[in-house]
Design an enzyme around this catalytic site. Sequence first.
Site, mmCIF file in Angstrom:
data_model
loop_
_atom_site.group_PDB
_atom_site.id
_atom_site.type_symbol
_atom_site.label_atom_id
_atom_site.label_comp_id
_atom_site.label_asym_id
_atom_site.label_seq_id
_atom_site.Cartn_x
_atom_site.Cartn_y
_atom_site.Cartn_z
ATOM 1 N N ASN A 98 0.816 -1.217 0.000
ATOM 2 C CA ASN A 98 0.000 0.000 0.000
ATOM 3 C C ASN A 98 0.848 1.264 0.000
ATOM 4 O O ASN A 98 0.597 2.189 -0.775
ATOM 5 C CB ASN A 98 -0.956 0.001 1.195
ATOM 6 C CG ASN A 98 -1.887 -1.195 1.167
ATOM 7 O OD1 ASN A 98 -1.930 -1.927 0.187
ATOM 8 N ND2 ASN A 98 -2.637 -1.399 2.253
ATOM 9 N N HIS A 144 -17.498 34.942 -32.005
ATOM 10 C CA HIS A 144 -18.662 34.208 -32.543
ATOM 11 C C HIS A 144 -18.355 33.606 -33.914
ATOM 12 O O HIS A 144 -19.273 33.367 -34.705
ATOM 13 C CB HIS A 144 -19.899 35.119 -32.637
ATOM 14 C CG HIS A 144 -20.139 35.936 -31.401
ATOM 15 N ND1 HIS A 144 -20.927 35.503 -30.363
ATOM 16 C CD2 HIS A 144 -19.657 37.141 -31.030
ATOM 17 C CE1 HIS A 144 -20.939 36.418 -29.398
ATOM 18 N NE2 HIS A 144 -20.165 37.432 -29.782
ATOM 19 N N SER A 257 -6.598 10.428 -48.359
ATOM 20 C CA SER A 257 -7.783 9.581 -48.268
ATOM 21 C C SER A 257 -7.532 8.294 -49.030
ATOM 22 O O SER A 257 -6.835 8.285 -50.046
ATOM 23 C CB SER A 257 -8.986 10.321 -48.871
ATOM 24 O OG SER A 257 -9.960 9.402 -49.309
ATOM 25 N N LYS A 263 -7.594 14.431 -51.504
ATOM 26 C CA LYS A 263 -7.686 14.907 -50.120
ATOM 27 C C LYS A 263 -6.344 15.031 -49.412
ATOM 28 O O LYS A 263 -5.424 14.268 -49.621
ATOM 29 C CB LYS A 263 -8.568 13.938 -49.303
ATOM 30 C CG LYS A 263 -10.034 13.973 -49.622
ATOM 31 C CD LYS A 263 -10.706 15.304 -49.313
ATOM 32 C CE LYS A 263 -10.773 15.611 -47.836
ATOM 33 N NZ LYS A 263 -11.753 14.813 -47.116
ATOM 34 N N ASN A 265 -5.771 15.813 -45.297
ATOM 35 C CA ASN A 265 -6.540 16.081 -44.076
ATOM 36 C C ASN A 265 -5.657 16.447 -42.887
ATOM 37 O O ASN A 265 -4.522 15.996 -42.783
ATOM 38 C CB ASN A 265 -7.373 14.852 -43.705
ATOM 39 C CG ASN A 265 -8.366 14.481 -44.779
ATOM 40 O OD1 ASN A 265 -8.925 15.365 -45.449
ATOM 41 N ND2 ASN A 265 -8.576 13.201 -44.980
ATOM 42 N N GLU A 270 -7.090 16.992 -35.721
ATOM 43 C CA GLU A 270 -8.369 16.385 -35.325
ATOM 44 C C GLU A 270 -8.181 15.397 -34.181
ATOM 45 O O GLU A 270 -8.990 15.346 -33.252
ATOM 46 C CB GLU A 270 -9.007 15.681 -36.529
ATOM 47 C CG GLU A 270 -9.480 16.653 -37.595
ATOM 48 C CD GLU A 270 -9.908 15.949 -38.869
ATOM 49 O OE1 GLU A 270 -10.220 14.749 -38.831
ATOM 50 O OE2 GLU A 270 -9.922 16.618 -39.921
ATOM 51 N N TYR A 297 -6.368 2.127 2.263
ATOM 52 C CA TYR A 297 -6.240 1.559 0.927
ATOM 53 C C TYR A 297 -7.419 0.649 0.599
ATOM 54 O O TYR A 297 -7.935 -0.081 1.443
ATOM 55 C CB TYR A 297 -4.930 0.750 0.804
ATOM 56 C CG TYR A 297 -4.802 0.081 -0.554
ATOM 57 C CD1 TYR A 297 -4.283 0.768 -1.629
ATOM 58 C CD2 TYR A 297 -5.256 -1.229 -0.751
ATOM 59 C CE1 TYR A 297 -4.195 0.173 -2.881
ATOM 60 C CE2 TYR A 297 -5.168 -1.831 -1.998
ATOM 61 C CZ TYR A 297 -4.635 -1.114 -3.060
ATOM 62 O OH TYR A 297 -4.568 -1.699 -4.293
HETATM 63 N N1 ARG Z 1 -1.341 -3.463 -7.358
HETATM 64 C C1 ARG Z 1 -1.843 -2.792 -6.213
HETATM 65 C C2 ARG Z 1 -2.345 -1.395 -6.597
HETATM 66 O O1 ARG Z 1 -2.053 -0.965 -7.636
HETATM 67 C C3 ARG Z 1 -0.781 -2.684 -5.172
HETATM 68 C C4 ARG Z 1 -1.301 -2.553 -3.793
HETATM 69 C C5 ARG Z 1 -1.946 -3.842 -3.399
HETATM 70 N N2 ARG Z 1 -2.374 -3.785 -2.047
HETATM 71 C C6 ARG Z 1 -3.269 -4.619 -1.542
HETATM 72 N N3 ARG Z 1 -3.593 -4.461 -0.314
HETATM 73 N N4 ARG Z 1 -3.879 -5.485 -2.298
HETATM 74 O O2 ARG Z 1 -3.023 -0.740 -5.876
#
Ligand code: ARG
Length: 408
Positions: A98, A144, A257, A263, A265, A270, A297
Site C-alpha cells: 500500500n 462568434h 484519403s 484529399k 486532411n 483532429e 487503501y
Molecule cells: N497493485 C496494487 C495497486 O495498484 C498494489 C497494492 C496492493 N495492495 C493490496 N492491499 N492489495 O493498488
Amino acid sequence: MTLWAGRTGGTALAPEVWDFLRADDNELLPYDIEGTLVHARRLHQAGLLDDADVREVEERLAAITLADFEESDEDVHSAIERLLGEVGRKIHAGRSRNDQVAAAFRLYVSHACAEAEEELRAFALTLLDVAATEAETPLPGYTHLQRAIPVSLGHHLLAWVEMLERDRKRFRFAGAQSLQSALGGGALAGSTLQLPPPPDAMRNTLDAVADRDFALDYLYAAAVLFTHLSRIGEELVLWTSAEFGFARLPENAATGSSMMPHKLNADVAELARGKSGTAIGRLTGLLATIKSLPLAYNKDLQEDKPPVFAARADIAGALPALGILVGGLVFDRDRMAAACADPLMRATDAAEALVKQGLPFRDAHEQVATTVRDGSFVAPEPSPGPGYMATRGIDVAASIAAARERWQ
Ligand code: ARG
C-alpha cells in the site's frame, strides 16, 4: 506463489480471479525500483539489512527488466520481491504494497510532470518561432466565428503560448504534489519496526496510502492541456480548410484519403482535438473511483494507474506531432490579408477615431453602424499590416521576446 500464500494454505487462486486481479502496472518498474532502494536504506539504518544485503538488493534491482516478469506475478511489487531472491524475503519488513505503490506512483507522476513540461516547452518554442516570422502578418480576429477586428498571426499564436504556459504551471503544481514519499505508511498505520522515515515522508500514515490527489492533479492538468489542444486543433482545421484557406498542411504531417485522391486532411489536429474527450474522461473516471472510498487503501485504487499511463503517452504523442504540423504550415499571407481588407473589420477603429475627436462612444457607435447599414462605411487608415498592432497598443515582437525568456 502469492505474497500471502501462508494465509490460504497455498491454495491457488482460480485463474479467472487471478486474471481479474492482476495489475496493469509495468510502467511503474523504474519507480518501484527507486522506492525499493530507499526502503532498503531504511532497513539498513535500522540494522535489519547488513551491508552485503544492501549491495545484493542494489545489484539485483539494477538487473531487473520487464522480460523477467511472469504471469504469476500479481503486480510489479510482487515481481520485484520475487526477483530479489533470498534478500527479497527480508525486503518487505516495515512496508506494505500500500505504501510501496503510492510511493512508486508518486515518483512516476513527478517524472511525468517534468516530461510534460519539456514537451510543452518544445511546442511553445516552435510556436514562438512561427510567431516571430508572422509577427505582423494580418489575420482576421474572430468573435462568434464572425470577422471582428484584425490581429496578427503572431499575436494569435502568442495566445496559444499563454494557454500552454498555464498548462506548464499546472504540471509543475501536480509534480510538486507528488514529491512527498508515502513510504513509512505501511499498510495504513506505520510499523512497530519504527524504521527511519524516508526524506519528505508524508505526515499521516492513512493519508499516505489513501491519497491519490496528485494523480487527479496530473489528470486535471492533462485534461486542461488537451482542452487547449482541442481549441488549437479546431483552429488548425479551420485555417487549413478550403473555406478559410489561410494555410496549407505540410505533407509530412497531413494524411490523404484511401478513396478520394485529392484529399489532404488535418488528422493530427483532429486527433489532438478528439483526445480531449478521452483526457476529460480519465479525470472524471478517477474522481468517480475515489469518490466515497473509505480510508485507507482499497483495491479500487489499482484503477488509478492506467489512465495516468495513457495520459502520459497521449501528451508525449500529441505535442511533438502538433509541433511538426504547426512548424510546417505554409501560410497564405495574401489570403489572410484579403480577409483583413474587409473594411467592416475596421468599424470599431472608425468609432474610436470619432471618440478621439470628442464624440461619446455610444454616439460614435451609432454613427458608424448607420454607415455600415447604408453601405457608405469607409475604413480608416492605417490598414492592417506592419505597424497596425502597435496602433492597438500591442507590441508583438516584445511579447515574443518576453515569452522566449520565460520558456528558454
Ligand atoms: N497493485 C496494487 C495497486 O495498484 C498494489 C497494492 C496492493 N495492495 C493490496 N492491499 N492489495 O493498488
